[in-house]
Design a protein around this motif. Structure first.
Motif, PDB file in Angstrom:
ATOM      1  N   PHE A 170      19.166  -4.653   1.780  1.00  0.00           N
ATOM      2  CA  PHE A 170      18.762  -3.482   2.633  1.00  0.00           C
ATOM      3  C   PHE A 170      17.687  -3.667   3.747  1.00  0.00           C
ATOM      4  CE2 PHE A 170      20.804  -1.135  -0.883  1.00  0.00           C
ATOM      5  CZ  PHE A 170      21.856  -0.523  -0.270  1.00  0.00           C
ATOM      6  N   VAL A 171      16.475  -4.284   3.123  1.00  0.00           N
ATOM      7  CA  VAL A 171      15.764  -4.909   4.210  1.00  0.00           C
ATOM      8  C   VAL A 171      16.232  -5.758   5.305  1.00  0.00           C
ATOM      9  CG1 VAL A 171      13.365  -6.269   4.488  1.00  0.00           C
ATOM     10  CG2 VAL A 171      13.587  -4.719   2.592  1.00  0.00           C
ATOM     11  N   ALA A 172      17.095  -6.686   4.873  1.00  0.00           N
ATOM     12  CA  ALA A 172      17.668  -7.630   5.783  1.00  0.00           C
ATOM     13  C   ALA A 172      18.664  -6.779   6.872  1.00  0.00           C
ATOM     14  CB  ALA A 172      18.766  -8.324   5.021  1.00  0.00           C
ATOM     15  N   ARG A 173      19.243  -5.642   6.408  1.00  0.00           N
ATOM     16  CA  ARG A 173      19.920  -4.862   7.266  1.00  0.00           C
ATOM     17  C   ARG A 173      19.155  -4.150   8.436  1.00  0.00           C
ATOM     18  NH1 ARG A 173      24.633  -1.683   3.568  1.00  0.00           N
ATOM     19  NH2 ARG A 173      25.369  -3.603   2.582  1.00  0.00           N
ATOM     20  N   LYS A 174      18.158  -3.907   7.803  1.00  0.00           N
ATOM     21  CA  LYS A 174      17.024  -3.181   8.808  1.00  0.00           C
ATOM     22  C   LYS A 174      16.547  -4.402   9.810  1.00  0.00           C
ATOM     23  CE  LYS A 174      14.244   0.542   9.495  1.00  0.00           C
ATOM     24  NZ  LYS A 174      14.904   1.654  10.076  1.00  0.00           N
ATOM     25  N   LEU A 175      16.230  -5.324   9.296  1.00  0.00           N
ATOM     26  CA  LEU A 175      15.387  -6.208  10.267  1.00  0.00           C
ATOM     27  C   LEU A 175      16.632  -6.802  11.177  1.00  0.00           C
ATOM     28  CD1 LEU A 175      13.127  -8.130   7.613  1.00  0.00           C
ATOM     29  CD2 LEU A 175      12.532  -6.280   9.338  1.00  0.00           C
ATOM     30  N   ARG A 176      17.758  -6.934  10.881  1.00  0.00           N
ATOM     31  CA  ARG A 176      18.884  -7.347  11.801  1.00  0.00           C
ATOM     32  C   ARG A 176      19.325  -6.375  12.763  1.00  0.00           C
ATOM     33  NH1 ARG A 176      21.397 -10.219   6.352  1.00  0.00           N
ATOM     34  NH2 ARG A 176      20.041 -12.168   6.443  1.00  0.00           N
ATOM     35  N   ALA A 177      19.214  -5.102  12.464  1.00  0.00           N
ATOM     36  CA  ALA A 177      19.653  -4.181  13.179  1.00  0.00           C
ATOM     37  C   ALA A 177      19.194  -4.398  14.627  1.00  0.00           C
ATOM     38  CB  ALA A 177      19.418  -2.738  12.509  1.00  0.00           C
ATOM     39  N   SER A 228      10.634 -11.931  12.171  1.00  0.00           N
ATOM     40  CA  SER A 228       9.717 -10.527  11.988  1.00  0.00           C
ATOM     41  C   SER A 228       8.367 -10.911  11.339  1.00  0.00           C
ATOM     42  CB  SER A 228      10.511  -9.731  10.650  1.00  0.00           C
ATOM     43  OG  SER A 228      12.041  -9.546  11.134  1.00  0.00           O
ATOM     44  N   ALA A 229       7.610  -9.976  11.855  1.00  0.00           N
ATOM     45  CA  ALA A 229       6.166 -10.070  11.238  1.00  0.00           C
ATOM     46  C   ALA A 229       5.869  -9.407   9.976  1.00  0.00           C
ATOM     47  CB  ALA A 229       5.398  -9.498  12.425  1.00  0.00           C
ATOM     48  N   VAL A 230       4.914  -9.750   9.234  1.00  0.00           N
ATOM     49  CA  VAL A 230       4.563  -9.163   8.281  1.00  0.00           C
ATOM     50  C   VAL A 230       3.122  -8.803   8.010  1.00  0.00           C
ATOM     51  CG1 VAL A 230       4.026 -11.401   7.237  1.00  0.00           C
ATOM     52  CG2 VAL A 230       4.837  -9.500   5.630  1.00  0.00           C
ATOM     53  N   ARG A 231       2.866  -7.819   7.198  1.00  0.00           N
ATOM     54  CA  ARG A 231       1.403  -7.470   6.953  1.00  0.00           C
ATOM     55  C   ARG A 231       1.029  -7.469   5.181  1.00  0.00           C
ATOM     56  NH1 ARG A 231      -1.750  -2.678   8.818  1.00  0.00           N
ATOM     57  NH2 ARG A 231       0.100  -1.314   7.936  1.00  0.00           N
ATOM     58  N   VAL A 232       0.625  -8.621   4.909  1.00  0.00           N
ATOM     59  CA  VAL A 232       0.534  -8.611   3.383  1.00  0.00           C
ATOM     60  C   VAL A 232      -0.512  -7.653   2.957  1.00  0.00           C
ATOM     61  CG1 VAL A 232       0.154 -10.329   1.522  1.00  0.00           C
ATOM     62  CG2 VAL A 232       1.285 -11.102   3.771  1.00  0.00           C
ATOM     63  N   LEU A 233      -0.147  -6.558   1.882  1.00  0.00           N
ATOM     64  CA  LEU A 233      -0.992  -5.565   1.435  1.00  0.00           C
ATOM     65  C   LEU A 233      -1.177  -5.295   0.040  1.00  0.00           C
ATOM     66  CD1 LEU A 233       0.433  -3.182   4.214  1.00  0.00           C
ATOM     67  CD2 LEU A 233      -1.722  -4.310   4.328  1.00  0.00           C
ATOM     68  N   PRO A 234      -1.888  -6.223  -0.647  1.00  0.00           N
ATOM     69  CA  PRO A 234      -2.251  -6.005  -2.237  1.00  0.00           C
ATOM     70  C   PRO A 234      -2.597  -4.691  -2.291  1.00  0.00           C
ATOM     71  CG  PRO A 234      -3.075  -7.988  -1.431  1.00  0.00           C
ATOM     72  CD  PRO A 234      -2.716  -7.288  -0.194  1.00  0.00           C
ATOM     73  N   MET A 235      -2.133  -4.145  -3.625  1.00  0.00           N
ATOM     74  CA  MET A 235      -2.570  -2.688  -3.965  1.00  0.00           C
ATOM     75  C   MET A 235      -2.840  -2.682  -5.404  1.00  0.00           C
ATOM     76  SD  MET A 235       1.314  -0.869  -3.747  1.00  0.00           S
ATOM     77  CE  MET A 235       2.697  -1.445  -4.619  1.00  0.00           C
ATOM     78  N   ASP A 236      -3.655  -1.616  -5.813  1.00  0.00           N
ATOM     79  CA  ASP A 236      -3.984  -1.516  -7.194  1.00  0.00           C
ATOM     80  C   ASP A 236      -3.180  -0.545  -7.931  1.00  0.00           C
ATOM     81  OD1 ASP A 236      -5.319  -1.217  -9.576  1.00  0.00           O
ATOM     82  OD2 ASP A 236      -7.103  -0.783  -8.721  1.00  0.00           O
ATOM     83  N   LEU A 237      -2.210  -1.158  -8.867  1.00  0.00           N
ATOM     84  CA  LEU A 237      -1.162  -0.448  -9.437  1.00  0.00           C
ATOM     85  C   LEU A 237      -2.001   0.443 -10.527  1.00  0.00           C
ATOM     86  CD1 LEU A 237       2.059  -2.627  -9.839  1.00  0.00           C
ATOM     87  CD2 LEU A 237       1.605  -0.686  -8.174  1.00  0.00           C
ATOM     88  N   GLY A 238      -3.060   0.050 -10.916  1.00  0.00           N
ATOM     89  CA  GLY A 238      -3.666   0.880 -11.884  1.00  0.00           C
ATOM     90  C   GLY A 238      -4.137   2.171 -11.440  1.00  0.00           C
ATOM     91  N   LYS A 239      -4.157   2.393 -10.043  1.00  0.00           N
ATOM     92  CA  LYS A 239      -4.579   3.718  -9.611  1.00  0.00           C
ATOM     93  C   LYS A 239      -3.525   4.504  -9.096  1.00  0.00           C
ATOM     94  CE  LYS A 239      -9.231   2.298  -7.972  1.00  0.00           C
ATOM     95  NZ  LYS A 239      -9.979   1.908  -6.552  1.00  0.00           N
ATOM     96  N   ILE A 240      -2.377   3.637  -9.015  1.00  0.00           N
ATOM     97  CA  ILE A 240      -1.198   4.234  -8.468  1.00  0.00           C
ATOM     98  C   ILE A 240      -0.164   4.826  -9.658  1.00  0.00           C
ATOM     99  CG2 ILE A 240       1.096   3.693  -7.115  1.00  0.00           C
ATOM    100  CD1 ILE A 240      -0.390   1.921  -5.489  1.00  0.00           C
ATOM    101  N   PHE A 241       0.002   3.975 -10.525  1.00  0.00           N
ATOM    102  CA  PHE A 241       0.802   4.560 -11.790  1.00  0.00           C
ATOM    103  C   PHE A 241       0.413   5.813 -12.155  1.00  0.00           C
ATOM    104  CE2 PHE A 241       2.386   0.274 -13.625  1.00  0.00           C
ATOM    105  CZ  PHE A 241       3.249   0.275 -12.470  1.00  0.00           C
ATOM    106  N   PRO A 242      -0.839   6.253 -12.457  1.00  0.00           N
ATOM    107  CA  PRO A 242      -1.208   7.761 -12.833  1.00  0.00           C
ATOM    108  C   PRO A 242      -0.581   8.704 -12.058  1.00  0.00           C
ATOM    109  CG  PRO A 242      -3.157   6.072 -13.155  1.00  0.00           C
ATOM    110  CD  PRO A 242      -2.305   5.380 -12.519  1.00  0.00           C
ATOM    111  N   LEU A 243      -0.910   8.431 -10.688  1.00  0.00           N
ATOM    112  CA  LEU A 243      -0.168   9.513  -9.759  1.00  0.00           C
ATOM    113  C   LEU A 243       1.162   9.664  -9.676  1.00  0.00           C
ATOM    114  CD1 LEU A 243      -2.933   8.602  -7.121  1.00  0.00           C
ATOM    115  CD2 LEU A 243      -2.955  10.300  -8.788  1.00  0.00           C
ATOM    116  N   SER A 244       1.987   8.402 -10.152  1.00  0.00           N
ATOM    117  CA  SER A 244       3.389   8.312  -9.752  1.00  0.00           C
ATOM    118  C   SER A 244       4.261   8.561 -10.859  1.00  0.00           C
ATOM    119  CB  SER A 244       3.590   7.253  -8.956  1.00  0.00           C
ATOM    120  OG  SER A 244       3.198   5.947  -9.692  1.00  0.00           O
ATOM    121  N   GLY A 245       3.715   8.696 -12.172  1.00  0.00           N
ATOM    122  CA  GLY A 245       4.421   8.684 -13.213  1.00  0.00           C
ATOM    123  C   GLY A 245       4.581   7.317 -14.025  1.00  0.00           C
ATOM    124  N   GLY A 246       4.031   6.233 -13.460  1.00  0.00           N
ATOM    125  CA  GLY A 246       4.395   4.833 -13.983  1.00  0.00           C
ATOM    126  C   GLY A 246       3.409   4.636 -15.162  1.00  0.00           C
TER     127      GLY A 246
END
Length: 199
Positions: A192-199, A32-50
Motif C-alpha cells: 500500500f505504501v508503494a501504491r501511494k508513492l507511485r500514484a 521518494s524522500a524519507v525522514r527516519v524517526l526512531p520512537m520509544d515504544l515503552g511510552k507508546i504501548f501504555p497509551l495504545s493498548g500494546g
C-alpha cells in the motif's frame, strides 16, 4: 510529485527489520524522500493498548514466532526468531540513529538503521552495547563521534519529540509509515505504501 515517508520505528523490532531494505528499495525506485524517526515504544504501548512481548498471552507469543518464520521464508530474508540478545533495550540504538539523522542526514540514518536491525535479527549482536554501536558506525562508514553525540541533550530532546509526534499521530507499533498524513502500519503494508508513492 516527490513524496516523503515519515518512517517511525523501534530499532529492536523484527517487523521493522523485515521491512527495512524493502522500504529502502522502494524509496530508490520512486525517488521518494524519507525522514527516519526512531520512537520509544515503552511510552507508546501504555497509551495504545500494546504490551511488551513478555507480557503477551502465550498463544500470541507462539503465533508471533510462527509469523516471523513465515515472513522470513516468504521474503527470503534471513531472520533468527529467538536471537540471543532479545528482548533488548532499544533506546541506545534509537538515540544513535537520531544522532546520525541529525548530523549526517536521513540516507546515513537508513544505513545505520539497517545495520542495527540486522545486528539483532540476523547476527545475534547486542545493540544495547556501546562497543557494538561503535562497531556498527565503523562498519557503515560513519563517524565514531556519533556515539558521543547520541548521549547529548539535543538528541535526547529530539528522540522524545519524535515519540510525542508518534503519539499525536495515533501510532501504536513499529514500523509505521506516514505519507501525507496517512498511516500505514507494519511491513506487510508496504504494498500500500508503494501504491501511494507511485500514484
Amino acid at each position: 510529485m516527490r513524496r516523503t515517508v515519515d518512517y517511525y520505528l523501534a530499532p529492536q523490532s523484527p517487523w521493522t527489520y523485515l521491512g527495512h531494505e524493502r522500504l529502502a528499495a522502494l524509496l530508490r525506485e520512486t525517488g521518494s524522500a524519507v525522514r527516519v524517526l526512531p520512537m520509544d515504544l515503552g511510552k507508546i504501548f501504555p497509551l495504545s493498548g500494546g504490551l511488551p512481548l513478555q507480557k503477551r498471552a502465550p498463544q500470541r507469543q507462539a503465533y508471533r514466532l510462527l509469523e516471523l518464520r513465515r515472513f522470513s521464508e516468504a521474503l527470503n530474508i534471513p531472520l533468527i526468531p529467538e536471537p540471543q540478545y532479545f528482548p533488548v533495550a532499544g533506546d541506545p540504538a534509537a538515540r544513535l540513529i537520531t544522532a546520525v539523522a541529525l548530523h549526517d542526514g536521513d540516507e546515513a540514518a537508513m544505513r545505520i538503521t539497517g545495520a542495527v536491525l540486522a545486528a539483532v535479527w540476523h547476527q545475534q549482536r547486542d545493540i544495547a552495547s556501546p562497543a557494538l554501536l561503535a562497531t556498527l558506525l565503523a562498519e557503515t562508514g560513519l563517524s565514531a563521534a556519533r556515539l558521543d553525540d547520541s548521549l547529548q541533550a539535543d538528541v535526547q530532546a529530539r528522540y522524545e519529540a519524535q515519540t510525542q509526534a508518534a503519539i499525536d499521530l495515533g501510532l501504536f507499533g513499529s514500523p509505521s509509515y506516514v505519507i501525507d498524513g496517512e498511516l500505514f502500519w507494519g511491513q506487510d503494508r508496504l504494498d500500500f505504501v508503494a501504491r501511494k508513492l507511485r500514484a
